[in-house]
Design a protein around this motif. Structure first.
Motif, PDB file in Angstrom:
ATOM      1  N   THR A 139       0.730  -1.127  -0.058  1.00 45.43           N
ATOM      2  CA  THR A 139      -0.056  -0.163   0.068  1.00 45.43           C
ATOM      3  C   THR A 139       1.060   1.059   0.049  1.00 45.43           C
ATOM      4  N   LEU A 140       0.728   2.108  -0.775  1.00 47.36           N
ATOM      5  CA  LEU A 140       1.354   3.451  -0.773  1.00 47.36           C
ATOM      6  C   LEU A 140       0.289   4.624  -0.880  1.00 47.36           C
ATOM      7  N   VAL A 141       0.578   5.684  -0.109  1.00 54.87           N
ATOM      8  CA  VAL A 141      -0.169   6.965  -0.365  1.00 54.87           C
ATOM      9  C   VAL A 141       0.798   7.780  -0.318  1.00 54.87           C
ATOM     10  N   GLU A 142       1.015   8.779  -1.508  1.00 53.43           N
ATOM     11  CA  GLU A 142       2.022   9.463  -1.805  1.00 53.43           C
ATOM     12  C   GLU A 142       1.482  10.829  -2.322  1.00 53.43           C
ATOM     13  N   PHE A 143       2.359  11.829  -2.316  1.00 54.48           N
ATOM     14  CA  PHE A 143       2.222  13.167  -2.641  1.00 54.48           C
ATOM     15  C   PHE A 143       2.104  13.169  -4.261  1.00 54.48           C
ATOM     16  N   HIS A 144       1.069  13.711  -5.344  1.00 53.36           N
ATOM     17  CA  HIS A 144       1.124  13.344  -6.381  1.00 53.36           C
ATOM     18  C   HIS A 144       2.156  14.218  -7.277  1.00 53.36           C
ATOM     19  N   PRO A 145       2.853  13.560  -8.093  1.00 55.73           N
ATOM     20  CA  PRO A 145       3.967  14.018  -8.836  1.00 55.73           C
ATOM     21  C   PRO A 145       3.706  15.304  -9.798  1.00 55.73           C
ATOM     22  N   TYR A 146       2.399  15.243 -10.122  1.00 60.53           N
ATOM     23  CA  TYR A 146       2.043  16.375 -10.826  1.00 60.53           C
ATOM     24  C   TYR A 146       2.006  17.708  -9.963  1.00 60.53           C
ATOM     25  N   ALA A 147       1.873  17.603  -8.685  1.00 60.87           N
ATOM     26  CA  ALA A 147       1.833  18.734  -7.969  1.00 60.87           C
ATOM     27  C   ALA A 147       3.324  19.353  -7.856  1.00 60.87           C
ATOM     28  N   MET A 148       4.095  18.471  -7.884  1.00 66.75           N
ATOM     29  CA  MET A 148       5.643  18.662  -7.417  1.00 66.75           C
ATOM     30  C   MET A 148       6.307  19.436  -8.824  1.00 66.75           C
ATOM     31  N   VAL A 149       5.514  19.832  -9.921  1.00 65.90           N
ATOM     32  CA  VAL A 149       5.976  20.695 -10.853  1.00 65.90           C
ATOM     33  C   VAL A 149       6.125  22.010 -10.269  1.00 65.90           C
ATOM     34  N   PHE A 150       5.323  22.525  -9.244  1.00 64.08           N
ATOM     35  CA  PHE A 150       5.083  23.702  -8.836  1.00 64.08           C
ATOM     36  C   PHE A 150       5.998  24.228  -7.995  1.00 64.08           C
ATOM     37  N   ASP A 151       6.491  25.374  -7.978  1.00 64.44           N
ATOM     38  CA  ASP A 151       7.316  25.926  -6.838  1.00 64.44           C
ATOM     39  C   ASP A 151       6.319  26.243  -5.927  1.00 64.44           C
ATOM     40  N   PRO A 152       6.649  26.851  -4.621  1.00 61.90           N
ATOM     41  CA  PRO A 152       5.723  27.054  -3.428  1.00 61.90           C
ATOM     42  C   PRO A 152       4.633  28.034  -4.045  1.00 61.90           C
ATOM     43  N   HIS A 153       4.962  28.970  -5.015  1.00 62.37           N
ATOM     44  CA  HIS A 153       3.904  29.907  -5.417  1.00 62.37           C
ATOM     45  C   HIS A 153       3.028  29.619  -6.332  1.00 62.37           C
ATOM     46  N   TRP A 154       2.948  28.284  -6.645  1.00 63.70           N
ATOM     47  CA  TRP A 154       2.171  27.809  -7.586  1.00 63.70           C
ATOM     48  C   TRP A 154       2.420  28.110  -9.194  1.00 63.70           C
ATOM     49  N   THR A 155       3.618  28.391  -9.368  1.00 62.12           N
ATOM     50  CA  THR A 155       4.412  28.611 -10.577  1.00 62.12           C
ATOM     51  C   THR A 155       5.010  27.487 -11.248  1.00 62.12           C
ATOM     52  N   PRO A 156       4.663  26.897 -12.494  1.00 62.63           N
ATOM     53  CA  PRO A 156       5.573  25.549 -12.925  1.00 62.63           C
ATOM     54  C   PRO A 156       6.879  25.879 -12.798  1.00 62.63           C
ATOM     55  N   HIS A 157       7.638  24.997 -12.223  1.00 63.86           N
ATOM     56  CA  HIS A 157       8.990  25.278 -12.272  1.00 63.86           C
ATOM     57  C   HIS A 157       9.991  23.933 -12.436  1.00 63.86           C
ATOM     58  N   TYR A 158       9.403  22.794 -12.020  1.00 65.59           N
ATOM     59  CA  TYR A 158      10.077  21.614 -12.023  1.00 65.59           C
ATOM     60  C   TYR A 158       9.680  20.785 -13.273  1.00 65.59           C
ATOM     61  N   ASP A 159      10.395  19.839 -13.760  1.00 63.98           N
ATOM     62  CA  ASP A 159      10.115  18.936 -15.063  1.00 63.98           C
ATOM     63  C   ASP A 159       9.462  17.908 -14.274  1.00 63.98           C
ATOM     64  N   TYR A 160       8.187  17.404 -14.875  1.00 63.60           N
ATOM     65  CA  TYR A 160       7.509  16.252 -14.308  1.00 63.60           C
ATOM     66  C   TYR A 160       8.271  15.083 -15.020  1.00 63.60           C
ATOM     67  N   PHE A 161       8.821  14.945 -16.334  1.00 59.19           N
ATOM     68  CA  PHE A 161       9.527  13.697 -16.677  1.00 59.19           C
ATOM     69  C   PHE A 161      11.151  14.278 -16.532  1.00 59.19           C
ATOM     70  N   HIS A 162      11.522  13.926 -15.276  1.00 56.76           N
ATOM     71  CA  HIS A 162      12.956  14.206 -14.797  1.00 56.76           C
ATOM     72  C   HIS A 162      12.862  13.425 -13.682  1.00 56.76           C
ATOM     73  N   ALA A 163      13.867  12.162 -13.950  1.00 55.15           N
ATOM     74  CA  ALA A 163      14.451  11.392 -12.888  1.00 55.15           C
ATOM     75  C   ALA A 163      15.433  11.914 -11.776  1.00 55.15           C
ATOM     76  N   GLY A 164      16.088  12.839 -12.338  1.00 53.66           N
ATOM     77  CA  GLY A 164      16.851  13.468 -11.172  1.00 53.66           C
ATOM     78  C   GLY A 164      18.436  12.886 -11.388  1.00 53.66           C
ATOM     79  N   PRO A 165      19.161  13.062 -10.288  1.00 57.89           N
ATOM     80  CA  PRO A 165      18.798  13.851  -9.218  1.00 57.89           C
ATOM     81  C   PRO A 165      18.781  15.337  -9.231  1.00 57.89           C
TER      82      PRO A 165
END
Length: 283
Positions: A154-180
């Motif tokens: 069982t996994l409950v996780e923050f949605h990766p789509y939300a992680m494209v935004f910076d704290p001000h709701w501005t798109p900032h990070y790539d969705y398709f990017h494995a890092g680091p």
């Protein structure tokens, strides 16, 4: 696999864990009084766990682990951070809730557990766990390797789509990017940022203006990558949910607090997926 970055993250989490727990008051008293840090979503996905062997991956300082143990599971928690495991072990003793905590890099722990034939009815992970993993295939195969036949992950996780935004709701990070992706400021004090959302009882100011001296390194995994890794490891996806709120975590500007310490985007934004949950069966 980047185990050198895992080790760097261990140092960053050691520092952050002290700050996080400085805000949470007398946690042992909270648990002795019957408190729980679980949200309805993970309880619903896990189902009845009474009497089951449950493995909690990346258990942090053990609060959710002890809440699961209170539901009747025999819980083993694993985390890379020394501070987290030491705190969790002491909290179990002080609260009188039995649970076992083991410190290890998760990939090393999987290798040893599979070699020793350790098996669990349930494996569980939640809330900001996957971004610290440098290889999803190794992770998924490890889960499959320690699940009993018929057991569930069982996994409950923050949605990766939300992680494209910076704290001000501005798109900032790539969705398709494995890092680091390296954060020079390291793991932050998200408990202080979230207030009673993540410290619901007796929130304390604790450490103020925490500065982490250790950088951290994160990896981005899309939902398709997570699901595909689990399927490739031989697990069968049985359920996949998305949620328009985040439990406890106030990660962006002007979030609205809904009932039950759920945080939603401000009213002027459309609904967005902020969490997801899934269950997968072994065999």
């Amino acid at each position: 696999m980047h185990k050198d970055l895992h080790e760097a993250n261990r140092l960053s989490w050691n520092a952050a864990t002290v700050a996080h727990n400085s805000h949470k008051g007398d946690q042992a008293a909270f648990f002795r009084a019957g408190g729980s840090t679980l949200f309805p979503e993970e309880c619903e996905l896990l189902g009845d766990i009474a009497g089951l062997e449950l493995l909690h991956l990346q258990c942090n300082a053990g609060q959710d682990s002890l809440s699961l143990a209170r539901l009747g599971a025999r819980v083993t928690g694993v985390d890379i951070a020394d501070e987290a495991i030491d705190f969790a072990s002491q909290l179990a003793r002080d609260s009188g809730i039995p649970a076992r905590f083991e410190r290890a890099d998760l990939f090393d722990w999987f290798d040893a557990a599979i070699h020793d034939g350790r098996r669990f009815d349930r494996v569980f992970a939640s809330y900001g766990a996957l971004c610290w993993l440098s290889d999803l295939g190794t992770w998924a195969r490890g889960i499959a390797g320690v699940l009993k036949p018929g057991g569930h992950f069982t996994l409950v996780e923050f949605h990766p789509y939300a992680m494209v935004f910076d704290p001000h709701w501005t798109p900032h990070y790539d969705y398709f990017h494995a890092g680091p992706v390296t954060e020079e400021d390291g793991v932050g004090d998200y408990v202080a940022d979230s207030g009673k959302g993540l410290a619901p009882v007796d929130y304390q100011p604790g450490i103020v203006q925490f500065n982490n001296p250790h950088p951290s390194h994160e990896f981005s995994w899309g939902i398709a990558e997570v699901v595909s890794a689990l399927i490739a490891a031989g697990l069968r996806i049985e359920r996949l949910n998305e949620y328009p709120y985040s439990n406890g975590w106030r990660g962006f500007d002007d979030m609205r607090e809904l009932e039950g310490r759920r945080m939603a985007p401000p009213a002027h934004l459309p609904t967005l997926p902020l969490m997801y949950g899934l269950t997968a069966r072994h065999g």
